[in-house]
Design an enzyme around this catalytic site. Structure first.
Site, PDB file in Angstrom:
ATOM      1  N   HIS A   1       5.787   6.542  -2.034  1.00  0.00           N
ATOM      2  CA  HIS A   1       5.574   6.674  -3.481  1.00  0.00           C
ATOM      3  C   HIS A   1       4.106   6.589  -3.873  1.00  0.00           C
ATOM      4  CE1 HIS A   1       5.772   2.148  -3.492  1.00  0.00           C
ATOM      5  NE2 HIS A   1       4.947   2.280  -4.512  1.00  0.00           N
TER       6      HIS A   1
ATOM      7  N   ASP B   1      10.628   4.960   2.197  1.00  0.00           N
ATOM      8  CA  ASP B   1       9.438   4.837   1.359  1.00  0.00           C
ATOM      9  C   ASP B   1       8.175   4.670   2.209  1.00  0.00           C
ATOM     10  OD1 ASP B   1       7.977   4.813  -1.028  1.00  0.00           O
ATOM     11  OD2 ASP B   1       7.961   2.627  -1.088  1.00  0.00           O
TER      12      ASP B   1
ATOM     13  N   ASN C   1      -1.016  -3.015  -4.482  1.00  0.00           N
ATOM     14  CA  ASN C   1      -0.689  -3.536  -3.158  1.00  0.00           C
ATOM     15  C   ASN C   1       0.232  -2.601  -2.382  1.00  0.00           C
ATOM     16  OD1 ASN C   1      -1.017  -6.736  -4.378  1.00  0.00           O
ATOM     17  ND2 ASN C   1      -1.752  -6.283  -2.320  1.00  0.00           N
ATOM     18  N   SER C   2       0.878  -1.665  -3.076  1.00  0.00           N
ATOM     19  CA  SER C   2       1.818  -0.761  -2.421  1.00  0.00           C
ATOM     20  C   SER C   2       1.173  -0.066  -1.230  1.00  0.00           C
ATOM     21  CB  SER C   2       2.318   0.296  -3.404  1.00  0.00           C
ATOM     22  OG  SER C   2       3.087  -0.292  -4.424  1.00  0.00           O
TER      23      SER C   2
ATOM     24  N   GLY D   1      28.289   7.628  11.945  1.00  0.00           N
ATOM     25  CA  GLY D   1      29.353   8.485  11.426  1.00  0.00           C
ATOM     26  C   GLY D   1      30.480   7.711  10.779  1.00  0.00           C
TER      27      GLY D   1
END
Length: 516
Positions: free
Chosen positions: A130, A160, A262-263, A319
């Site tokens: 992101h 992410d 901080n991401s 599965g």
């Protein structure tokens, strides 16, 4: 005298052999120092540059901070003019998952920032998806204040994570640790560039492991998860409506202060080893109010290695679909078990079906490790590849039994294209596509999309492992519903990379490959 000469001769010969071995060893290292994966690059780098920190058990992080800070970078991104259709995923922080409740969100900014961690001396940097998603320009500010342009090598919305690359060598590298060994209560540091400040170090402890907060899938779909939806997810294991996905959430939870910026930064232990990539916070205000969440580095290692090898992440699937058991839902499911994962469906043709698993089974262990909740399973399977084997301990009719399941690729759980029309071929992609049917829209909660009904051997989709049967909802970030939409969206690349995203049988996917 003869004896002395003999001893000197032997000593000289030993020294000669030792020197030759040392030179030979150095040459071998020199010839292989590039490495083909991040794991190999890390091993070679730290064999020659051992980490000079140690954990004494004291609450003193001076050495760890000094070792890691040079390898954490500031990432600045710029975007095209915002539109109301944007999902705002380029904002520097995930929307808070408490307190949103249908509020309208502000338009995406023209510029944003985040953090990244250098994981190889030749310029590979790991960050959050992101942080760089949809960015037209990615700029990295190194610790020595140099500004360099970065290329997005690949992204994985399901975790992410993203891998970017700068054209530089001799960079300081942060050593990857082992997130499996992280313990609740252990001291950790969060290092990054919060609120556009310079390198900032905060300390805290590991508050929990394998934490799922239901945020990645919702962010992928550009929607908000309310507190009520989150509580329902925690109680039943059922994801909120429109949030069916293959997102993998097994966060390390920490109370080290994490804020916007901080991401993508580093979560490290007292030894100065990278154990997680900071990703999200629990907050009503959008700023630190207690807890942050980091992606375990063992999962991140698999993601970046796959991106380097294949351009996308190759995942193996058991599965099955399942519901985590608890004291709240065991009566509803009509079982006395309150721990484990209740199998409510087995995918025909999948690995579980081939191994003999059935609906109604309860998964109690994976490779001998007890399973309490879905993140325990998802994170372990998320680190494996198609063809890998995993041992599942199953409870059936009151008896425990081990099953060896061979994981299968996306095609085994893929959406089968039932369109009666053959569709049209797009030469640039080497694929035939057709609009999704009304039935598929209803089944998967879609408002748009096209189905891949055929693949041309040797062309783009075939070369990059994109299988038949997927539903494409976006091309280069633009929603598509027809062949014309796809052809119109294809030239709108960023960084000369074509981005294809949508749904497969297990949830969402994203492929990125060069525009040739």
């Amino acid at each position: 005298m003869k004896q002395m000469k003999k001893i000197l001769g032997i000593t000289f010969l030993a020294a000669l052999i030792g020197g030759a071995a040392a030179i030979g060893g150095y040459k071998i290292f020199e010839n292989n120092q590039t490495g083909s994966t991040i794991s190999e690059k890390q091993q070679l780098y730290f064999a020659n540059n051992p980490l000079k920190v140690s954990s004494t058990g004291e609450v003193n992080f001076v050495q760890a901070a000094a070792a890691v800070s040079p390898g954490v970078v500031h990432i600045k991104t710029t975007y095209a003019a915002p539109s109301r259709g944007d999902n705002n995923s380029q904002m520097d922080i995930f929307r808070d998952f408490f307190g949103g409740g249908g509020r309208s969100m502000p338009s995406a900014p023209r510029a944003a920032s985040g953090s990244g961690v250098i994981i190889s001396a030749d310029g590979y940097i790991i960050t959050n998806n992101h942080v760089v998603e949809n960015a037209e320009k990615v700029e990295v500010v190194l610790t020595d204040r140099r500004k360099v342009q970065a290329t997005v090598v690949g992204r994985d919305p399901n975790t992410d994570l993203a891998l970017i690359k700068v054209n530089a060598t001799g960079l300081p590298v942060v050593k990857m640790g082992n997130s499996d060994q992280v313990q609740v209560g252990e001291w950790v540091l969060a290092i990054g560039f919060p609120l556009d400040l310079q390198t900032t170090v905060t300390a805290g402890i590991v508050s929990a492991k394998a934490r799922s907060i239901g945020i990645i899938g919702r962010e992928q779909q550009g929607d908000q998860i309310t507190e009520e939806e989150y509580q329902e997810y925690q109680r039943t294991g059922k994801r909120p409506k429109q949030a069916a996905n293959t997102s993998i959430e097994a966060f390390i939870q920490t109370d080290a202060a994490i804020n916007p910026g901080n991401s993508g930064g580093a979560l490290v232990n007292a030894n100065g080893e990278l154990i997680g990539i900071n990703s999200a916070i629990a907050s009503q205000s959008g700023y630190n109010q207690g807890y942050g969440f980091a992606i375990p580095i063992n999962l991140a290692r698999k993601v970046v290695d796959d991106i380097m090898k294949y351009g996308s992440v190759k995942r193996g699937y058991i599965g099955v679909s399942f519901v985590p058991l608890s004291a709240d839902n065991s009566k509803e499911i009509k079982t006395t078990e309150i721990t484990g994962l209740y199998v409510n469906d087995v995918v025909a043709g999948g690995g579980a079906a081939a191994a003999g698993l059935k609906a109604g089974d309860v998964i109690k262990k994976v490779d001998g490790v007890t399973i309490y909740d879905s993140p325990d399973l998802q994170e372990k399977i998320g680190r494996l590849n198609p063809g890998d084997k995993v041992k599942l301990t199953i409870l059936r009719n009151g008896e425990l039994k081990d099953y060896s399941v061979t994981l299968k690729g996306e095609a085994s759980v893929g959406i089968v294209a039932n369109n009666t029309t053959k569709g049209a071929t797009i030469e640039k992609l080497g694929a035939t596509i057709a609009p999704v049917t009304p039935a598929q829209k209803s089944k998967y909660g879609l408002s748009n999309g096209v189905v891949v009904t055929g693949i041309t051997e040797g062309k783009a989709f075939d070369n990059y492992g994109i299988p038949k049967g997927l539903i494409i909802t976006k091309v280069n970030g633009i929603s598509v519903s027809s062949v014309a939409d796809v052809e119109k969206a294809l030239p709108q690349t960023r960084n000369n990379m074509i981005s294809i995203s949508g749904l497969d049988g297990g949830g969402t996917f994203n492929y990125n490959f060069p525009d040739k």
